[in-house]
Design an enzyme around this catalytic site. Structure first.
Site, PDB file in Angstrom:
ATOM      1  N   LYS A  54      34.083  40.126  40.331  1.00 23.04           N
ATOM      2  CA  LYS A  54      35.316  40.878  40.092  1.00 23.04           C
ATOM      3  C   LYS A  54      35.110  42.362  40.381  1.00 23.04           C
ATOM      4  O   LYS A  54      35.963  43.016  40.975  1.00 23.04           O
ATOM      5  CB  LYS A  54      35.785  40.668  38.644  1.00 23.04           C
ATOM      6  CG  LYS A  54      36.314  39.253  38.398  1.00 23.04           C
ATOM      7  CD  LYS A  54      36.557  38.961  36.931  1.00 23.04           C
ATOM      8  CE  LYS A  54      36.984  37.505  36.735  1.00 23.04           C
ATOM      9  NZ  LYS A  54      37.101  37.114  35.321  1.00 23.04           N
ATOM     10  N   GLN A  98      35.653  39.455  29.258  1.00 18.81           N
ATOM     11  CA  GLN A  98      35.235  38.208  29.901  1.00 18.81           C
ATOM     12  C   GLN A  98      35.137  37.102  28.853  1.00 18.81           C
ATOM     13  O   GLN A  98      34.401  37.223  27.873  1.00 18.81           O
ATOM     14  CB  GLN A  98      33.889  38.411  30.628  1.00 18.81           C
ATOM     15  CG  GLN A  98      33.438  37.216  31.418  1.00 18.81           C
ATOM     16  CD  GLN A  98      34.376  36.872  32.592  1.00 18.81           C
ATOM     17  OE1 GLN A  98      34.867  37.741  33.297  1.00 18.81           O
ATOM     18  NE2 GLN A  98      34.650  35.582  32.778  1.00 18.81           N
ATOM     19  N   ASP A 121      44.605  40.731  32.077  1.00 15.73           N
ATOM     20  CA  ASP A 121      44.382  39.282  32.098  1.00 15.73           C
ATOM     21  C   ASP A 121      45.622  38.530  31.609  1.00 15.73           C
ATOM     22  O   ASP A 121      45.706  37.308  31.754  1.00 15.73           O
ATOM     23  CB  ASP A 121      43.170  38.918  31.212  1.00 15.73           C
ATOM     24  CG  ASP A 121      41.966  38.499  32.033  1.00 15.73           C
ATOM     25  OD1 ASP A 121      42.149  38.175  33.233  1.00 15.73           O
ATOM     26  OD2 ASP A 121      40.856  38.483  31.487  1.00 15.73           O
TER      27      ASP A 121
END
Ligand code: NAD
Length: 296
Positions: A54, A98, A121
Site C-alpha cells: 500500500k 491494518q 478504509d
C-alpha cells in the site's frame, strides 16, 4: 462458452493514473500533498506485506505516508490514544489501521477513534451506517467492496434489477458489498456459513460475489450460464511445483467457472489490485475534503 476475463490489474492501473492526476490537480490549486497514516499493531507478516504494498502504491501516485508500528503488547487505551492523536493531526488526511488487530484488542472501539473524514478504509460505524441508509451516502466506501463495484461497472454488468448473490457477510467485504449492490438497485441475497443449499442459491445469481476465504469452494456447476463472477478470495494452497511451495487461488474454481460464466475476475489480478487503488482514491478524497474545509 469461455468467460471474458475482467482484468483488475489494468483497471486498477487506470484508477491509479486518475489518482496521480487528481493529486497533481489538488496541489495545483494550493491543496496539500495527500497524506496517509498507516498503523500496524504487532508483527503479523501478512499485514506487514500488505502495508508495504500500500505504501509503495501511495508513493507512486504522489501520496505521502507516515508509517507507525505499535507493539503487539500495546493496550486498548494506548492504541486508541494513538489513533486519536492521528485523528487530531492536521498533517494526516487518511488513517489506515491494518486489520486484523491482535485478538485481545477491540477493533470496533479502535475504529471509532478515527474521524469519519479521515476514515479512508470506510470501516467507521457511521460510514458503514450511511452505506446502509437510504438517502444518505458515506464519506468513504470500504476499498474492496468499492473495487468489486468498479469492476462490475467497468465490465458492463447491469446492476439494476439484477439478482446478486454475495457469499460472506464480513464487516470488511461481504456486508458492505451487499449494501452497495442494494444501493445500485440489485436484489441481493447474502449467504454465509449457515446457508442451506448454497449451490442452488448461487445458481440463481446474475452476479455472484465470493468472499468466504475457502479455496475454490464455488464450483462451475454452481454458476448460472453467463453470470458475472467476482472472486474476492485470496487463499494459499500447497503446490510443490512452485518455487514458494504454494500458489494463490480464489474462492471460485476458476478453470471450471470460465467455462460457464459470462465474465469473471482472476485470482490474482482481479479484486486485489482494486483494493489498493481504492485506498489511494479514498486518500485523495480525504485530502480534498480537508482542503475544501480549510478554504471554506
Ligand atoms: P471472513 O473470514 O471475515 O468472513 C468469511 C465469511 O464467509 C463469513 O461471513 C462466513 O460466514 C462465510 N463463510 C465461510 N465459510 C463459508 C461456507 N463454506 N459457505 C458460505 N459462507 C461461508 O473473511 P473476509 O475478511 O470477508 O475475507 C474473505 C476472503 O476475501 C478471504 O479469502 C480474504 O483473504 C479475501 N480478501 C481479499 C481482499 C482483496 O483485496 N482481494 C480483501 C479482503 C479480503
Amino acid at each position: 462458452m469461455t468467460a471474458r476475463i475482467i482484468d483488475g490489474k489494468s483497471i486498477a492501473a487506470e484508477i491509479r493514473a486518475e489518482v496521480a492526476a487528481g493529486v497533481e490537480a489538488l496541489i495545483g490549486r494550493g491543496g496539500p500533498v495527500p497524506t496517509l497514516a498507516t498503523v500496524l499493531v504487532g508483527d503479523n507478516p501478512a499485514s506487514a506485506t500488505y502495508l508495504r504494498a500500500k505504501r509503495t502504491a501511495a508513493a507512486e501516485v504522489g501520496i505521502g505516508t507516515f508509517d507507525h508500528t505499535l507493539s503487539g503488547n500495546a493496550t486498548q487505551q494506548e492504541v486508541e490514544s494513538f489513533v486519536t492523536e492521528l485523528s487530531d493531526d492536521p498533517r494526516v488526511h487518511g488513517i489506515l489501521i491494518q486489520l486484523p488487530l491482535p485478538i485481545d484488542l477491540d477493533e470496533q472501539s479502535v475504529l471509532t477513534r478515527i474521524r469519519i473524514e479521515k476514515d479512508v478504509d470506510g470501516f467507521h460505524p457511521i460510514n458503514l451506517g450511511r452505506l446502509a441508509q437510504k438517502g444518505s451516502d458515506p464519506l468513504f466506501i470500504p476499498c474492496t467492496p468499492a473495487g468489486c463495484l468498479t469492476l462490475l461497472k467497468r465490465s458492463g454488468a447491469r446492476l439494476e434489477g439484477s439478482r446478486a448473490v454475495v457469499l460472506g457477510r464480513s464487516n470488511i467485504v461481504g456486508m458492505p458489498v451487499a449494501l452497495l449492490l442494494i444501493k445500485h438497485d440489485a436484489t441481493v441475497t447474502v449467504c454465509h456459513s449457515r446457508t442451506r443449499d448454497l449451490p442452488q442459491v448461487c445458481r440463481g445469481a446474475d452476479i455472484l460475489i465470493a468472499a468466504v476465504g475457502q479455496a475454490e469452494l464455488v464450483r462451475g456447476d454452481w454458476i448460472r450460464p453467463g453470470a458475472t463472477v467476482i472472486d474476492v478470495g485470496i487463499n494459499r494452497v500447497e503446490d510443490p511445483t512452485t518455487e514458494r511451495g504454494y500458489r494463490i487461488v480464489g474462492d471460485v474454481a476458476y478453470h471450471e467457472a470460465i467455462e460457464v460464466a459470462g465474465s469473471i475476475t482472476p485470482v490474482p489480478g482481479g479484486v486485489g489490485p482494486m483494493t489498493v487503488a481504492g485506498l489511494l482514491q479514498n486518500t485523495l478524497h480525504a485530502a480534498e475534503i480537508a482542503h475544501d474545509r480549510s478554504a471554506a
